[in-house]
Structures are given as structure tokens and as C-alpha cells.
Design a protein around this motif. Sequence first.
Motif, PDB file in Angstrom:
ATOM      1  N   HIS A 147      -9.753 -13.997  11.191  1.00 27.60           N
ATOM      2  CA  HIS A 147      -8.700 -13.005  10.962  1.00 27.60           C
ATOM      3  C   HIS A 147      -9.370 -11.728  10.474  1.00 27.60           C
ATOM      4  CE1 HIS A 147      -4.517 -12.086   8.999  1.00 27.60           C
ATOM      5  NE2 HIS A 147      -5.053 -11.033   9.566  1.00 27.60           N
ATOM      6  N   VAL A 148      -9.359 -10.721  11.311  1.00 30.36           N
ATOM      7  CA  VAL A 148     -10.016  -9.444  10.997  1.00 30.36           C
ATOM      8  C   VAL A 148      -8.989  -8.332  11.140  1.00 30.36           C
ATOM      9  CG1 VAL A 148     -11.923  -7.881  11.534  1.00 30.36           C
ATOM     10  CG2 VAL A 148     -12.210 -10.355  11.861  1.00 30.36           C
ATOM     11  N   GLU A 149      -8.928  -7.461  10.145  1.00 27.17           N
ATOM     12  CA  GLU A 149      -7.942  -6.379  10.164  1.00 27.17           C
ATOM     13  C   GLU A 149      -8.624  -5.033   9.954  1.00 27.17           C
ATOM     14  OE1 GLU A 149      -5.476  -7.879   7.030  1.00 27.17           O
ATOM     15  OE2 GLU A 149      -6.578  -6.809   5.466  1.00 27.17           O
ATOM     16  N   VAL A 150      -7.995  -3.997  10.484  1.00 22.64           N
ATOM     17  CA  VAL A 150      -8.563  -2.648  10.418  1.00 22.64           C
ATOM     18  C   VAL A 150      -7.646  -1.735   9.624  1.00 22.64           C
ATOM     19  CG1 VAL A 150      -9.359  -0.659  11.759  1.00 22.64           C
ATOM     20  CG2 VAL A 150      -9.719  -2.983  12.635  1.00 22.64           C
ATOM     21  N   GLN A 151      -8.205  -1.072   8.636  1.00 19.06           N
ATOM     22  CA  GLN A 151      -7.447  -0.094   7.847  1.00 19.06           C
ATOM     23  C   GLN A 151      -7.410   1.232   8.590  1.00 19.06           C
ATOM     24  OE1 GLN A 151      -5.960  -0.383   4.455  1.00 19.06           O
ATOM     25  NE2 GLN A 151      -5.010   1.371   5.459  1.00 19.06           N
ATOM     26  N   VAL A 152      -6.209   1.769   8.752  1.00 15.48           N
ATOM     27  CA  VAL A 152      -6.030   3.048   9.439  1.00 15.48           C
ATOM     28  C   VAL A 152      -5.155   3.951   8.582  1.00 15.48           C
ATOM     29  CG1 VAL A 152      -5.221   4.175  11.568  1.00 15.48           C
ATOM     30  CG2 VAL A 152      -6.182   1.871  11.670  1.00 15.48           C
ATOM     31  N   ILE A 153      -5.399   5.250   8.650  1.00  9.35           N
ATOM     32  CA  ILE A 153      -4.512   6.193   7.980  1.00  9.35           C
ATOM     33  C   ILE A 153      -4.378   7.442   8.850  1.00  9.35           C
ATOM     34  CG2 ILE A 153      -6.314   7.324   6.584  1.00  9.35           C
ATOM     35  CD1 ILE A 153      -4.062   7.231   4.282  1.00  9.35           C
ATOM     36  N   ALA A 154      -3.152   7.992   8.890  1.00  7.11           N
ATOM     37  CA  ALA A 154      -2.864   9.141   9.747  1.00  7.11           C
ATOM     38  C   ALA A 154      -2.058  10.170   8.965  1.00  7.11           C
ATOM     39  CB  ALA A 154      -2.072   8.697  10.976  1.00  7.11           C
ATOM     40  N   ASP A 155      -2.253  11.450   9.289  1.00  8.07           N
ATOM     41  CA  ASP A 155      -1.494  12.503   8.613  1.00  8.07           C
ATOM     42  C   ASP A 155      -0.427  13.076   9.536  1.00  8.07           C
ATOM     43  OD1 ASP A 155      -2.753  14.318  10.347  1.00  8.07           O
ATOM     44  OD2 ASP A 155      -4.261  14.905   8.868  1.00  8.07           O
ATOM     45  N   ASN A 156       0.252  14.115   9.073  1.00  4.86           N
ATOM     46  CA  ASN A 156       1.317  14.747   9.854  1.00  4.86           C
ATOM     47  C   ASN A 156       0.801  15.858  10.764  1.00  4.86           C
ATOM     48  OD1 ASN A 156       3.571  13.286   8.651  1.00  4.86           O
ATOM     49  ND2 ASN A 156       3.072  14.409   6.773  1.00  4.86           N
ATOM     50  N   HIS A 157      -0.512  15.956  10.891  1.00  6.49           N
ATOM     51  CA  HIS A 157      -1.117  17.022  11.698  1.00  6.49           C
ATOM     52  C   HIS A 157      -1.856  16.470  12.909  1.00  6.49           C
ATOM     53  CE1 HIS A 157      -0.298  19.848   8.369  1.00  6.49           C
ATOM     54  NE2 HIS A 157      -0.607  18.826   7.595  1.00  6.49           N
ATOM     55  N   GLY A 158      -1.596  15.215  13.236  1.00  7.11           N
ATOM     56  CA  GLY A 158      -2.218  14.619  14.421  1.00  7.11           C
ATOM     57  C   GLY A 158      -3.559  13.966  14.184  1.00  7.11           C
ATOM     58  N   ASN A 159      -4.002  13.902  12.943  1.00  9.40           N
ATOM     59  CA  ASN A 159      -5.289  13.281  12.644  1.00  9.40           C
ATOM     60  C   ASN A 159      -5.098  11.800  12.314  1.00  9.40           C
ATOM     61  OD1 ASN A 159      -6.763  15.856  12.663  1.00  9.40           O
ATOM     62  ND2 ASN A 159      -5.614  16.286  10.785  1.00  9.40           N
ATOM     63  N   VAL A 160      -5.863  10.954  12.974  1.00 12.04           N
ATOM     64  CA  VAL A 160      -5.810   9.510  12.731  1.00 12.04           C
ATOM     65  C   VAL A 160      -7.239   9.005  12.569  1.00 12.04           C
ATOM     66  CG1 VAL A 160      -4.997   7.278  13.572  1.00 12.04           C
ATOM     67  CG2 VAL A 160      -3.799   9.373  14.258  1.00 12.04           C
ATOM     68  N   ALA A 161      -7.482   8.274  11.507  1.00 11.76           N
ATOM     69  CA  ALA A 161      -8.830   7.755  11.262  1.00 11.76           C
ATOM     70  C   ALA A 161      -8.753   6.285  10.865  1.00 11.76           C
ATOM     71  CB  ALA A 161      -9.525   8.556  10.159  1.00 11.76           C
ATOM     72  N   HIS A 162      -9.726   5.517  11.320  1.00 14.50           N
ATOM     73  CA  HIS A 162      -9.857   4.142  10.830  1.00 14.50           C
ATOM     74  C   HIS A 162     -10.890   4.128   9.707  1.00 14.50           C
ATOM     75  CE1 HIS A 162     -13.864   3.183  12.416  1.00 14.50           C
ATOM     76  NE2 HIS A 162     -13.522   3.762  13.560  1.00 14.50           N
ATOM     77  N   LEU A 163     -10.730   3.163   8.803  1.00 17.78           N
ATOM     78  CA  LEU A 163     -11.659   3.020   7.681  1.00 17.78           C
ATOM     79  C   LEU A 163     -12.367   1.668   7.764  1.00 17.78           C
ATOM     80  CD1 LEU A 163      -9.417   5.174   6.746  1.00 17.78           C
ATOM     81  CD2 LEU A 163     -10.215   4.684   4.439  1.00 17.78           C
ATOM     82  N   TRP A 164     -12.695   1.286   8.977  1.00 13.43           N
ATOM     83  CA  TRP A 164     -13.411   0.053   9.269  1.00 13.43           C
ATOM     84  C   TRP A 164     -12.570  -1.186   8.970  1.00 13.43           C
ATOM     85  CZ3 TRP A 164     -17.044   1.128  12.550  1.00 13.43           C
ATOM     86  CH2 TRP A 164     -17.650   2.382  12.484  1.00 13.43           C
ATOM     87  N   GLU A 165     -13.209  -2.338   8.969  1.00 18.48           N
ATOM     88  CA  GLU A 165     -12.467  -3.595   8.998  1.00 18.48           C
ATOM     89  C   GLU A 165     -12.657  -4.407   7.716  1.00 18.48           C
ATOM     90  OE1 GLU A 165     -16.395  -5.350   9.549  1.00 18.48           O
ATOM     91  OE2 GLU A 165     -15.501  -3.426  10.039  1.00 18.48           O
ATOM     92  N   ARG A 166     -11.739  -5.372   7.546  1.00 20.02           N
ATOM     93  CA  ARG A 166     -11.840  -6.383   6.498  1.00 20.02           C
ATOM     94  C   ARG A 166     -11.684  -7.753   7.159  1.00 20.02           C
ATOM     95  NH1 ARG A 166      -8.005  -2.524   3.915  1.00 20.02           N
ATOM     96  NH2 ARG A 166      -6.328  -3.754   4.834  1.00 20.02           N
ATOM     97  N   ASP A 167     -12.450  -8.720   6.681  1.00 16.82           N
ATOM     98  CA  ASP A 167     -12.316 -10.090   7.175  1.00 16.82           C
ATOM     99  C   ASP A 167     -11.494 -10.883   6.161  1.00 16.82           C
ATOM    100  OD1 ASP A 167     -12.784 -12.870   7.882  1.00 16.82           O
ATOM    101  OD2 ASP A 167     -14.428 -12.147   9.132  1.00 16.82           O
ATOM    102  N   CYS A 168     -10.364 -11.420   6.613  1.00 20.64           N
ATOM    103  CA  CYS A 168      -9.440 -12.166   5.741  1.00 20.64           C
ATOM    104  C   CYS A 168      -9.314 -13.612   6.196  1.00 20.64           C
ATOM    105  CB  CYS A 168      -8.072 -11.492   5.735  1.00 20.64           C
ATOM    106  SG  CYS A 168      -8.109  -9.750   5.312  1.00 20.64           S
ATOM    107  N   SER A 169     -10.395 -14.178   6.708  1.00 22.40           N
ATOM    108  CA  SER A 169     -10.332 -15.514   7.299  1.00 22.40           C
ATOM    109  C   SER A 169     -10.183 -16.627   6.277  1.00 22.40           C
ATOM    110  CB  SER A 169     -11.587 -15.771   8.146  1.00 22.40           C
ATOM    111  OG  SER A 169     -11.694 -14.837   9.207  1.00 22.40           O
ATOM    112  N   VAL A 170     -10.591 -16.395   5.035  1.00 17.92           N
ATOM    113  CA  VAL A 170     -10.487 -17.447   4.020  1.00 17.92           C
ATOM    114  C   VAL A 170      -9.047 -17.489   3.528  1.00 17.92           C
ATOM    115  CG1 VAL A 170     -11.321 -18.331   1.815  1.00 17.92           C
ATOM    116  CG2 VAL A 170     -12.898 -17.175   3.376  1.00 17.92           C
TER     117      VAL A 170
END
Length: 448
Positions: free
Chosen positions: A208-231
Motif C-alpha cells: 500500500h503506497v500513497e502519494v501526498q499531493v497539494i494544489a493551489d488556486n493558481h493552477g500549480n499542483v505538486a506531489h511531495l513523494w510517497e509513503r508506504d503504509c503496508s504495515v
Amino acid sequence: MYQRILVANRGEIALRIIRACRELGIETVAVYSAGDEGAHYLDLADEAFCIGPAKSADSYLKIASVISAAEVGNVQAIHPGYGFLAENAHFNEVCRSCNIDFIGPMPEAMSQLGDKNAARDLARRANVPVVPGSEGVIQSEDEAMRFAHEVGFPVLIKAVAGGGGRGMRVAANDLSLKSALQQAQAEAQAAFGNGDVYLEKYIGQPRHVEVQVIADNHGNVAHLWERDCSVQRRHQKLIEESPSTSISNETREEMCEAARRLIATANYTNAATVEFIVDGEGNYYFIEVNARIQVEHPVTELVTGIDLIKTQILVASGEPLPFTQDDVVQRGASIECRINAEDPDRNFQPSPGKIERLIAPGGFGVRWDSHAHSGYTVPPHYDSMIGKLLVHQPTRQEAIACMKRALSELRVDGIKTTAKLHHEILSHTAFVEGRIDTTFVERTFTNL
């Protein structure tokens, strides 16, 4: 920038938001139930209002009471944290109709991504891999049978709404599918007020791997890499870490870009987590989006150096993201252990009660996020998590050693906690070598 924010939550996440606001020079209004009266973190808010009795339905989930507190407190925005009303699109709409900003996505995006079936359709449009599944909501037992025979058993039944493993069942044959379908629908209806389910091909022993993402109101979207939640145990996360040991650097880049592309396609703003499962061959598949900040967000904060709560507030106030994608670098290794007031030796039975003594660990690279303290009484009415223990070190090996040391320092007298179990998991050869999946805990620690 906002002058006052209401924190529509309790416990650890309420304290986390209050601290971020104070550093930004923003006043806070806290709300609390009778069950949380006297909690020390409430003293750190500029104002606090009791919004009802201990039962969540009569306090933290009561929209009218939260909005009344916001109006009396004269706030410009509400931060919902996680849980309770955090992914309630109706609450989101009510806030905005009262000219109070909701620190999160717009209601339309929240509704779209909150419906897992609609989110899967969106993922397909964004060219993001999805697990083979039914085209829509399963309308009958016969339809479920047809799908199961098309893709082959086992299949996974999943609730369209909600999360946390509720409304989820695995079926291995015709007979088990019939009973599992009814159970999943009934559980989903009871938990979320929506009994709709859909089917997916079941992928055994996934990561189970998830990716943190955040976006603003000006069209900018960035990911902040992944976290492993397998345990996990019964779909409930126990330990989270970053970076994941289960994927290659090439897959990491592809998965994180896929998550960023999905959020951009949804016209989504603010923080979100895009969740994937990864099979034994390294193929990844989208499963859902959490349209809020997550419990494990500090793992990402430690490896990127970005304060996600502050960034949420800045974005909601209309500011552009204070960084670009190229600025987001994954440094070192971080691990989080959720310390719950539960007894693993008794089937994780909740262990509310008074904490006679609490000694938090410290030292280089150790972080303790908690509202609990010596003398604090853990109420029986809410989630059992009393704190999050995190470490950040240059390598995963060093992070494991640091976490084991920190767990051995943690003292919580008067109640049972999951700290000992975490130490056992971290000491296991399979975990140390990164050979883990979502069934690891239940396969390895058979007494659980």
C-alpha cells in the motif's frame, strides 16, 4: 491571510493545527465536547467553545453546532483536520455559504473524489492505472457473480463511500461472494449511510503506497513523494514510512506523476493523498483519494522539510504554493508509529483511562505528536490514537534503530498501548529487509 481560524477537530490534530496557526500569527478558536473538557491543548487556543456531549454525533459531527461556534468566534476559515467532518461535502458547502472558508478542496471536487467509483472513472480519464473492476455500482447478486466469473476469483467488494476497511470483503468463490456482498452492503450502510458497493479484482499480498499531493488556486499542483503504509492490521495502518522500499526509482517517479496528474484533472485544490496498491511484479494501481490531510502527513514533512498544515492554510487563503515541483526533494528516511490506547494481547481491545505517567522520547531526529500527557484521561468515545512517534534519519537502517530506541524510551503508565507491538514489528527480519505487504502483520504475528 486569515486572522482567525476555527479548528473543527480534537486531540492530536487539533493541537497540530493550533501550533501551525500560532506560528503564522493566526488566532484560533477550538471546539470541544464534554468528553474532552479540560484537555490541555484547549488552553493553547485563543478561545474555546463546548459544542455538545461526548457522543460525536452530538458534538464534533453536528454541523450546526460547529458553524455556530465559528460565527460566535468570528473566524474567517475552518480547518477540519482528519476524520469527523473533514470529507463531508455538505459541511464544506455550508461553511462556504456562511462566508467561511473551508481549508480543503471545493465541495464539487470533494464529492467527485469521495465517491470511489467516480474517482476510478476520473483516474481512467487521467491515464492512471486502476485495478480491474466493475463499471459502476453493483446492483444485484447476479451482476456481482457475472463480474467475478469474468475477472476470476478472488474479488474484493468495496464500499463506494467511506474508508478504514469498513464495507470491504474478499470473496474466493460463489458461496462466499453471496454472504460477503450482503455483509459489505450492510456494514457500509451502517457506517456511511450509503450501502452501495463495487467489485475489484483482488490482488493478493499487495503493498500500500500513497502519494501526498497539494494544489493551489493558481493552477500549480505538486506531489511531495510517497509513503508506504503496508504495515496494517485489518486495513488499519500501524506504521508508515518514506521512501517506500517496494518500488523502483522509475516506478516512484511514474506513480508520483500519475497522482499529480489525477489531482490536476480533478481541478482539485489543497492537500490530498492519492492511494495505490503495488503487486508483486511492481505494477501499481489507483484505489482512492483522501480529500483531506492524513494522520501520517508528518512522515512527508520530515523527508521534504515542508510544513503541510501551514501550506494548507496559505493555499486556502489564496496564496500560491511557496515551492515548485523541482524544489521538493526527498531526503533521508522517516518512519511513523501510531501509538494507540489498545491492548494487542487482547485483540486490540480499547484501553481508555487515566495516564498515570507519560514520558515522551527525544533525541536527534525524534518527533512526538500528541495531545496526551501525565494525568490525561483517554476518553472511550473516540479513536484510540494517543500519539504519533516519528523519526527521521539519513538511512532506513538508521531510522529503524532510532525508532526502536525511541519506543524503548516511551513510557505510558496506567493504560495499555501498542508500543511493544511496534518494537516487535521493527525487529522482525522481514520488516528490516523491506519484505512486507498489507498481510504481513496478520501472517507473522498469528496471535493478533
